[in-house]
Design a protein around this motif. Structure first.
Motif, PDB file in Angstrom:
ATOM      1  N   LYS A  82       0.854  -1.193   0.000  1.00  0.00           N
ATOM      2  CA  LYS A  82       0.000   0.000   0.000  1.00  0.00           C
ATOM      3  C   LYS A  82       0.891   1.244   0.000  1.00  0.00           C
ATOM      4  O   LYS A  82       1.780   1.386   0.835  1.00  0.00           O
ATOM      5  N   ILE A  83       0.638   2.128  -0.951  1.00  0.00           N
ATOM      6  CA  ILE A  83       1.476   3.318  -1.092  1.00  0.00           C
ATOM      7  C   ILE A  83       1.119   4.349  -0.017  1.00  0.00           C
ATOM      8  O   ILE A  83      -0.049   4.712   0.155  1.00  0.00           O
ATOM      9  N   THR A  84       2.129   4.797   0.698  1.00  0.00           N
ATOM     10  CA  THR A  84       1.956   5.746   1.797  1.00  0.00           C
ATOM     11  C   THR A  84       2.604   7.089   1.454  1.00  0.00           C
ATOM     12  O   THR A  84       3.244   7.244   0.404  1.00  0.00           O
ATOM     13  N   LYS A  85       2.458   8.032   2.370  1.00  0.00           N
ATOM     14  CA  LYS A  85       3.079   9.339   2.189  1.00  0.00           C
ATOM     15  C   LYS A  85       4.593   9.206   2.091  1.00  0.00           C
ATOM     16  O   LYS A  85       5.241   9.876   1.277  1.00  0.00           O
ATOM     17  N   LYS A  86       5.165   8.322   2.907  1.00  0.00           N
ATOM     18  CA  LYS A  86       6.613   8.111   2.865  1.00  0.00           C
ATOM     19  C   LYS A  86       7.061   7.571   1.509  1.00  0.00           C
ATOM     20  O   LYS A  86       8.138   7.906   1.017  1.00  0.00           O
ATOM     21  N   ASP A  87       6.234   6.716   0.908  1.00  0.00           N
ATOM     22  CA  ASP A  87       6.574   6.166  -0.408  1.00  0.00           C
ATOM     23  C   ASP A  87       6.609   7.274  -1.455  1.00  0.00           C
ATOM     24  O   ASP A  87       7.496   7.293  -2.319  1.00  0.00           O
ATOM     25  N   ARG A  88       5.645   8.190  -1.376  1.00  0.00           N
ATOM     26  CA  ARG A  88       5.635   9.313  -2.327  1.00  0.00           C
ATOM     27  C   ARG A  88       6.855  10.204  -2.118  1.00  0.00           C
ATOM     28  O   ARG A  88       7.442  10.709  -3.090  1.00  0.00           O
ATOM     29  N   GLU A  89       7.259  10.375  -0.875  1.00  0.00           N
ATOM     30  CA  GLU A  89       8.462  11.156  -0.595  1.00  0.00           C
ATOM     31  C   GLU A  89       9.698  10.435  -1.116  1.00  0.00           C
ATOM     32  O   GLU A  89      10.635  11.062  -1.632  1.00  0.00           O
ATOM     33  N   TRP A  90       9.702   9.113  -0.982  1.00  0.00           N
ATOM     34  CA  TRP A  90      10.827   8.307  -1.471  1.00  0.00           C
ATOM     35  C   TRP A  90      10.936   8.436  -2.993  1.00  0.00           C
ATOM     36  O   TRP A  90      12.033   8.587  -3.540  1.00  0.00           O
ATOM     37  N   LEU A  91       9.798   8.369  -3.670  1.00  0.00           N
ATOM     38  CA  LEU A  91       9.793   8.496  -5.125  1.00  0.00           C
ATOM     39  C   LEU A  91      10.274   9.879  -5.552  1.00  0.00           C
ATOM     40  O   LEU A  91      10.981  10.017  -6.558  1.00  0.00           O
ATOM     41  N   ALA A  92       9.912  10.896  -4.789  1.00  0.00           N
ATOM     42  CA  ALA A  92      10.363  12.255  -5.094  1.00  0.00           C
ATOM     43  C   ALA A  92      11.876  12.384  -4.918  1.00  0.00           C
ATOM     44  O   ALA A  92      12.518  13.216  -5.569  1.00  0.00           O
TER      45      ALA A  92
END
Length: 213
Positions: A82-92
């Motif tokens: 499940k994609i979380t806020k941390k995952d979006r930050e990691w992708l950024a």
């Protein structure tokens, strides 16, 4: 846990590894047979499955094996992807990740943002391959569709297959690039150092005794 060299962390169970290698072997057979059927230059590869007729017969059945095995595997790992806020930050922070920089890159759980994106991409591609493959399957289904639909399915099948091959190349490259990752799918374990460096939040759950399998 005072001496990290004396223990390892279980990342994949034996059944999960068997499931993964069934998918991997099926993928290789499908890639080879698919290329052989796609263009005459690759037709010699049909020898791997016993010649042209056998390749045409076996290719769709192997596809069903890969599809079922993949979704059995995906269902087991769904809750970890499940994609979380941390995952979006990691992708950024991907440019930093590619440069092996850790500063400014958030800690990750069992899977990082890139792995999760690949997970969902594989699901979409597998569904696309199965749907288009059914339309093309002359022995059982193609007579149910118009010739234009079969032709469109053939083009989409080749397109999805190309994208899947690219995705798997990225997957394998990442496994080799991140030292110690291949061991997870051969022995099922990783070192505490590997877990701390690459999936720190997951490691913390392991230390606390959380259910991370």
């Amino acid at each position: 846990m005072s001496d990290p060299k004396k223990y390892t962390i279980v990342r994949y169970t034996p059944s999960q590894r068997i499931n993964h290698w069934i998918i991997a072997i099926s993928f290789v057979l499908l890639a080879v047979s698919g290329l052989a059927l796609f263009h005459p230059a690759f037709f010699w590869m049909t020898n791997l499955l016993g010649g042209g007729p056998w390749t045409r017969i076996l290719h769709p059945f192997i596809g069903v094996v890969m599809f079922v095995s993949f979704f059995a595997f995906a269902i087991r790992l769904w809750r970890f992807n499940k994609i979380t806020k941390k995952d979006r930050e990691w992708l950024a922070a991907m440019p930093k990740v590619l440069k092996n920089q850790s500063e400014g890159v958030p800690d990750t759980d069992r899977y990082n943002g890139g792995q999760k994106v690949l997970f969902y991409a594989l699901i979409i591609l597998m569904l696309g391959l199965m749907a288009s493959g059914i339309v093309m399957w002359r022995e059982y289904f193609s007579h149910l569709f118009s010739i234009d639909m079969v032709r469109l399915a053939s083009l989409l099948h080749a397109f999805f297959a190309f994208l899947l091959i690219c995705a798997i190349i990225v997957h394998v490259y990442a496994g080799i690039w991140v030292k110690g990752s291949m061991r997870a799918m051969t022995r099922g374990t990783v070192s505490p150092g590997w877990a701390w460096k690459n999936h720190r939040d997951w490691y913390r759950k392991i230390v606390r005794g959380s259910n991370a399998k």
